[in-house]
Structures are given as structure tokens and as C-alpha cells.
Design an enzyme around this catalytic site. Structure first.
Site: not given
Length: 316
Positions: A106, A184, A252
Site C-alpha cells: 500500500t 485500498k 500511513k
């Protein structure tokens, strides 16, 4: 047939490679699994877990790519991905005509696009394939792949077999790299926001004298029931935050999602508040929960709640 390569055997990669081996997609004499990890001991552990499988350990990512046609990569952070991908003996250094790079990390959308362009410039093919799921789904073959990029790579029979071995579902968002990452970030930002709200609700319940376990039962019986709440709730009350999805990685992803929403001019203030809470938890040196599971945001909520109670007692 060509060997299958896998770069990165961390929390997610160890489960994903285990599925490739246990499901027979790789690890045979004809199709060995070729691996590399920054910490070599992880490769040794994989070989020890599957002594009857054909696994080759390489000393650099470049060697993995040179040895295979299909290479999966799963690195934990943008910094790690950049270092491994663009290093002198990194992934990109081994790319040549026809190599298929499937990146499951990701990252920022710009990172994925840059990597795709770099692979294509050397004659390779790039498929963006971040996953929805954490440690347990990775080990159980229950990941959800969110793919975009090279359509022929996505439809390759061996790639399809590998994705089915590692996941319960796969989605293809088209040949433009970036859409897999967008999907995502939407999923992970929602998950993080739900966890923050859940933590606040549990903390409130305990603060007003309600039994936490009873409230988990109540929540599980109503319209707000959720597998994540059922799985994480008892562990949170027991202060068990063994990492399945580290808090620093969750933060993050939420930060990237907030930035994406800001660029798209979408109202995202609820998620932004949750992201700030995760940031406080990540940066709290006394709590030291950055590498623990993202459920550990609950500890920061508790800390702030206790701080407010102390203030009221002093003022009262």
C-alpha cells in the site's frame, strides 16, 4: 515453466508465500519459489516450514527478478519499497523484456505510477495489486486483491492461480495504474476510522461504569455488529495488541487517504480526526505502540481520557 519470485517476507509476505507453497502454485521442482527478504532469517524460516518444497533464497531482489518471469513484491512501507525497488541491486535492476512485476504494497498513487513507468521503460509489465486484509487473512488465503495496470499480466493463468491461492477475491479496476491504490486507501481509511470510533465507545462505556464485555455482546447483537469489532474488542479490553496490522502502517494509509480526499475536494473531516488520533498514538513515546496492532489506538484514547479526568479533579 518459470519459477515464481516473491520479494518481502514480513507480516504479510510470510503468509502469502505460505499459501503459494501449500496450494501447490509454487514450490515444485518445475516451478520453484524464489525469495528474498531484507532480514535473511525470514527466508530461512520459510525454508524450515516447508522442507519438502523447492525454495531458493537469493541475496538480492535483482537476482530474484532475473530468475523469474512473475515476481510478487510485498514491502511494508513506502521507504522500504523505494529502497528495495530502486537500489543498485534492487527489483528494477533485474527487469527486462517480459518480466511481470506485481506489487502488493500500500503506497501512494504516485509511487505506483512511477514504478509502473520504470518497469515499462525496461520492457517489463506492471500490475498494481494492494490487498485488503492483515496477518490472519494472509495466512488463511483470505486476502482481497485490488488490481489495476497491465491487463495481460492480471489475466495470466499463473498469476490468476497465485491470486486465488492467496486471496478469496480479486477485483480489476482497469489498465490505468492508481485505481487499485485508490480503492485500498478508501477501505483502510474507513477501517481506521471505525477502529477509532469503536475505541472511543469502549472507553466511554468503561468510564461510565458499564462492563466492557457486556457492551461487546450488546454491540454484536445489533445493527452495528462487525467482524472487526468481534475480533478486536476482547483483545482491546485485555490490552492485547499483538500486531496483525501495525498501527504505524494504519496511520500511513489513513494519512494518504486524507491527502487523496483533500486533492479530490471531498469532505473527509471524520476520517481526518481519526487520522490525527492515530498520529498521536504513533508518536507517543511513553505508550510506544507504533509497532503494535492498530487496535492500540485504544491506549491513546484511554490516556487522553485519564488526562481529562485528572484535569477535572484538579479544577474541582
Amino acid at each position: 515453466m518459470s519459477p515464481i519470485g516473491f520479494i518481502g517476507l514480513g507480516i504479510m509476505g510470510e503468509g502469502m508465500t505460505g499459501r503459494l507453497l501449500s496450494e501447490g502454485v509454487a514450490g515444485s521442482e518445475d516451478v520453484p519459489l524464489i525469495v528474498w527478504n531484507r532480514t535473511a532469517a525470514k527466508c530461512d524460516e520459510l525454508v524450515a516450514r516447508f522442507p519438502d518444497k523447492h525454495i531458493q533464497v537469493k541475496s538480492t531482489p535483482k537476482e530474484v527478478v532475473e530468475s523469474c518471469s512473475i515476481i510478487f513484491s510485498m514491502l511494508s512501507t513506502p521507504e522500504a519499497s523505494l529502497a528495495v525497488f530502486e537500489g543498485e541491486t534492487g527489483t528494477l535492476a533485474g527487469v527486462s523484456d517480459g518480466k511481470m512485476i506485481i506489487d502488493c504494497a500500500t503506497l501512494a498513487e504516485s509511487d505506483m505510477k512511477r514504478m509502473s513507468e520504470q518497469v515499462s521503460s525496461k520492457g517489463g509489465r506492471f500490475l498494481e495489486a494492494p490487498v485488503s486484509g492483515s496477518k490472519a487473512p494472509a495466512h488463511g488465503g483470505q486476502l482481497i486483491f485490488l488490481c489495476s495496470g497491465c491487463e495481460s499480466t492480471y489475466n495470466n493463468a499463473t498469476v490468476q492461480s497465485a491470486l486465488r491461492a492467496m486471496g478469496k477475491a480479486m477485483h480489476y479496476f482497469g489498465n490505468e495504474v492508481g485505481y487499485g491504490t485508490r480503492a485500498k486507501l478508501v477501505v483502510n481509511s474507513l477501517m481506521g476510522t471505525m477502529m477509532a470510533a469503536f475505541g472511543e465507545s469502549l472507553a466511554l462505556a468503561e468510564s461510565v461504569g458499564l462492563n466492557g464485555n457486556t457492551m461487546l455482546e450488546v454491540i454484536g447483537q445489533g445493527a452495528v455488529q462487525c467482524p472487526m469489532f468481534a475480533l478486536k474488542g476482547p483483545k482491546m479490553l485485555a490490552k492485547d495488541h499483538a500486531p496483525n496490522f501495525p498501527l504505524q502502517h494504519a496511520h500511513k494509509d489513513m494519512k494518504l487517504a486524507v491527502e487523496m480526499a483533500r486533492e479530490a475536494k471531498v469532505e473527509y473531516s471524520v476520517t481526518e480526526g481519526a487520522e490525527q488520533l492515530f498520529q498521536k498514538a504513533r508518536e507517543d513515546a511513553m505508550l510506544n505502540v507504533a509497532e503494535q496492532d492498530f487496535s492500540a489506538v485504544f491506549e491513546r484514547i484511554h490516556k487522553e481520557s485519564m488526562s481529562e479526568c485528572s484535569k477535572k479533579r484538579r479544577l474541582g
